[in-house]
Write an enzyme that holds these catalytic residues in place. Structure first.
Site, PDB file in Angstrom:
ATOM      1  N   CYS A 121      26.240 -14.233 -28.667  1.00  9.51           N
ATOM      2  CA  CYS A 121      25.063 -14.899 -28.107  1.00  9.51           C
ATOM      3  C   CYS A 121      25.064 -16.371 -28.504  1.00  9.51           C
ATOM      4  O   CYS A 121      24.447 -16.781 -29.491  1.00  9.51           O
ATOM      5  CB  CYS A 121      23.782 -14.215 -28.586  1.00  9.51           C
ATOM      6  SG  CYS A 121      22.306 -14.834 -27.749  1.00  9.51           S
ATOM      7  N   ASN A 388      -2.522  -2.492 -16.919  1.00 12.53           N
ATOM      8  CA  ASN A 388      -2.909  -1.414 -16.000  1.00 12.53           C
ATOM      9  C   ASN A 388      -2.526  -1.710 -14.557  1.00 12.53           C
ATOM     10  O   ASN A 388      -3.269  -1.429 -13.623  1.00 12.53           O
ATOM     11  CB  ASN A 388      -4.421  -1.141 -16.105  1.00 12.53           C
ATOM     12  CG  ASN A 388      -4.812  -0.676 -17.502  1.00 12.53           C
ATOM     13  OD1 ASN A 388      -5.560  -1.357 -18.212  1.00 12.53           O
ATOM     14  ND2 ASN A 388      -4.291   0.464 -17.910  1.00 12.53           N
ATOM     15  N   THR A 398      -0.033   3.190 -17.549  1.00 14.44           N
ATOM     16  CA  THR A 398       1.429   3.115 -17.699  1.00 14.44           C
ATOM     17  C   THR A 398       1.914   3.668 -19.039  1.00 14.44           C
ATOM     18  O   THR A 398       3.062   3.449 -19.419  1.00 14.44           O
ATOM     19  CB  THR A 398       1.895   1.649 -17.557  1.00 14.44           C
ATOM     20  OG1 THR A 398       1.286   0.854 -18.594  1.00 14.44           O
ATOM     21  CG2 THR A 398       1.536   1.081 -16.200  1.00 14.44           C
ATOM     22  N   GLU A 463       6.647  -8.027 -15.246  1.00 14.78           N
ATOM     23  CA  GLU A 463       6.774  -6.623 -15.643  1.00 14.78           C
ATOM     24  C   GLU A 463       8.171  -6.326 -16.184  1.00 14.78           C
ATOM     25  O   GLU A 463       8.339  -5.540 -17.118  1.00 14.78           O
ATOM     26  CB  GLU A 463       6.437  -5.720 -14.456  1.00 14.78           C
ATOM     27  CG  GLU A 463       4.946  -5.710 -14.134  1.00 14.78           C
ATOM     28  CD  GLU A 463       4.614  -5.056 -12.811  1.00 14.78           C
ATOM     29  OE1 GLU A 463       3.582  -4.355 -12.739  1.00 14.78           O
ATOM     30  OE2 GLU A 463       5.367  -5.240 -11.832  1.00 14.78           O
TER      31      GLU A 463
END
EC number: 1.11.1.-
Length: 492
Positions: A121, A388, A398, A463
């Site tokens: 990385c 939600n 969820t 999300e």
């Protein structure tokens, strides 16, 4: 290490498609560069992240309060899509890097470099090379591990195991570190080091999983820099495949199909919640389902192209630059499936026997004051974080989905929760998502934008960043559980 040019050289890692692999076999001197994709992420359109940062003054306050670099870096910008979590993350990271603790400040950053190097990385390596020097680190150490004190080099084994196969860590590894004469580690120092290693292994997963771009460096002429492995193959550069173009290409999977997938997922979640009320599954059946899921994870191939990504011709070859390899030993050592094919009696870490809440938290807090509270807050924050919503749907619970994501990561590391029905994992996590999870968690340097785009195609980028946060924290907690259990056994 040359600070001015380290970013360019250290970013020269490519995931190679078949054609480019053939070219490189003929001429290994190839060196390709491209302009940086705009914004903090190669996976997320810049405007989505910028809008979030502009709208939220809290992010700027958190950066001023807790950033070690003093600026809004690309990781922070992407995490700012979830400001509540960002505060917990920055507070805990600031504490382990800058506040009172067992280890000297330069050593903390060098350990971060060693951890990031296990996954090649370069983004994190470059960041902590700068921080290492700013905090008074000895520049010669940046020439490689052979230039650092033996005491730091002794961390190589536990760094390697934590990053790739944490279940192999035993009390003997701990004893070797704390009983080595003049090069020994005190237990508080070792706990501090373990927390740093686990943090930066997991953060590398987030960097690659979110397509974090290198920080813009005004010292690089014309804005060119070698691109990192997480975004494109070298052949994409010649075809001018930008983030916008690849996003359009990904849409060819079909909007109608993805809408159907979303509705089907929501229906399965609803059914699971209803079934749980009448559930009479025995403890034996739950154990059987865990063993089944653990073994099935063997057949989820990271970076899998044939089944999950039929339009991709990526292979697993990765070129590791000297700037990365100087910080690691045994570079070929990597993740190996916990449940290997053909083994009948697979050792399992029963979470109830050694939990974070009842065992790990108290041990780490006793040996490294207050970090336990900060880590616990961060784990709880990401696990319970919800708006939600799912894509365009509101008022959605969820919980089952978040639990499946977290527990699937732990399952791949051999950790079982007796009270969890692992049948939920198969019902909620589609194959392309499992491939993505395994890649980001176990082989993050192999992550590509096509993998990121392939799952939950109707979900927002916010999300998907939430998914990456869950994967990161689940991985960190798994590493800590194995390391802290070994320390506990050493003490008893």
């Amino acid at each position: 290490m040359n600070r001015g040019g380290s970013s360019a050289s250290a970013s020269a890692n490519y995931l190679l498609c078949t054609n480019c692999r053939k070219v490189l076999r003929k001429d290994k001197r190839i060196r390709v560069s491209q302009p940086l994709t705009r914004g903090p992420s190669a996976f997320i359109p810049e405007k989505e992240v910028v809008q979030a940062n502009t709208a939220d003054e809290r992010t700027n306050f958190l950066v001023e309060e807790y950033s070690t670099s003093g600026r809004l870096d690309n990781i922070t910008q992407v995490m700012s899509l979830h400001t509540q979590y960002l505060e917990s993350f920055l507070r805990s990271q600031f504490y382990m890097l800058r506040m009172d603790g067992p280890l000297p400040l330069p050593d903390r950053h060098y350990i971060a470099i060693m951890a990031a190097a296990r996954h090649q990385c370069s983004y994190l390596i470059n960041m902590h090379v700068d921080e290492f020097l700013k905090t008074g680190g000895i520049a010669e150490w940046l020439n490689g591990l052979e230039y650092v004190p033996q005491r730091l080099r002794n961390l190589n084994e536990i760094n390697k195991l934590l990053a790739h196969r944490p279940w192999l860590i035993t009390k003997e590894h701990i004893q070797k570190l704390v009983k080595t004469g003049e090069n020994n580690w005190s237990l508080p120092e070792l706990v501090h080091a373990v927390v740093l290693l686990a943090h930066y292994h997991a953060l590398a997963s987030f960097v690659f999983g979110s397509g974090i771009n290198p920080e813009r460096d005004p010292g690089i002429a014309n804005g060119f820099r070698l691109i990192s492995v997480s975004s494109f193959c070298v052949c994409d550069l010649a075809n001018d495949n930008s983030i916008e173009n690849t996003s359009l290409a990904g849409s060819n999977f079909g909007i109608v199909d993805s809408l159907g997938e979303l509705e089907a997922l929501m229906e399965r979640m609803k059914r699971l919640q209803e079934d749980r009320e009448d559930d009479e599954t025995t403890r034996e059946e739950m154990t059987t389902r865990f063993e089944k899921e653990k073994k099935e994870s063997l057949f989820v191939v990271p970076g899998e192209t044939l089944h999950a990504f039929p339009h991709s011709d990526f292979e697993d070859d990765v070129i590791v630059t000297a700037d990365v390899s100087r910080y690691i030993e045994d570079p070929s050592f990597g993740y190996e499936d916990f449940a290997r094919r053909g083994e009948e009696h697979l050792p399992t870490f029963r979470a109830q026997d050694y939990t974070w809440e009842n065992h790990g938290f108290s041990l780490v807090n006793r040996l490294y004051s207050d970090i336990g509270h900060l880590l616990d807050e961060k784990f709880r924050m990401v696990y319970n974080l919800t708006y939600n919503t799912m894509a365009t749907h509101e008022d959605v619970d969820t919980t089952t989905l978040r639990r499946a994501l977290f527990n699937y990561v732990h399952c791949m590391f051999g950790i079982r929760y007796d009270d969890y029905d692992y049948g939920e994992v198969n019902q909620l996590l589609e194959r392309s998502l499992k491939v993505y999870i395994k890649t980001v968690t176990c082989y993050p340097e192999r992550t590509t934008k096509r993998m990121y785009d392939s799952y939950w195609r109707q979900f927002t980028h916010s999300e998907k960043v939430h998914v990456n946060l869950l994967l990161m924290e689940a991985r960190m907690q798994a590493e800590l559980l194995y390391a802290l259990r070994a320390i506990t056994r050493h003490l008893t």
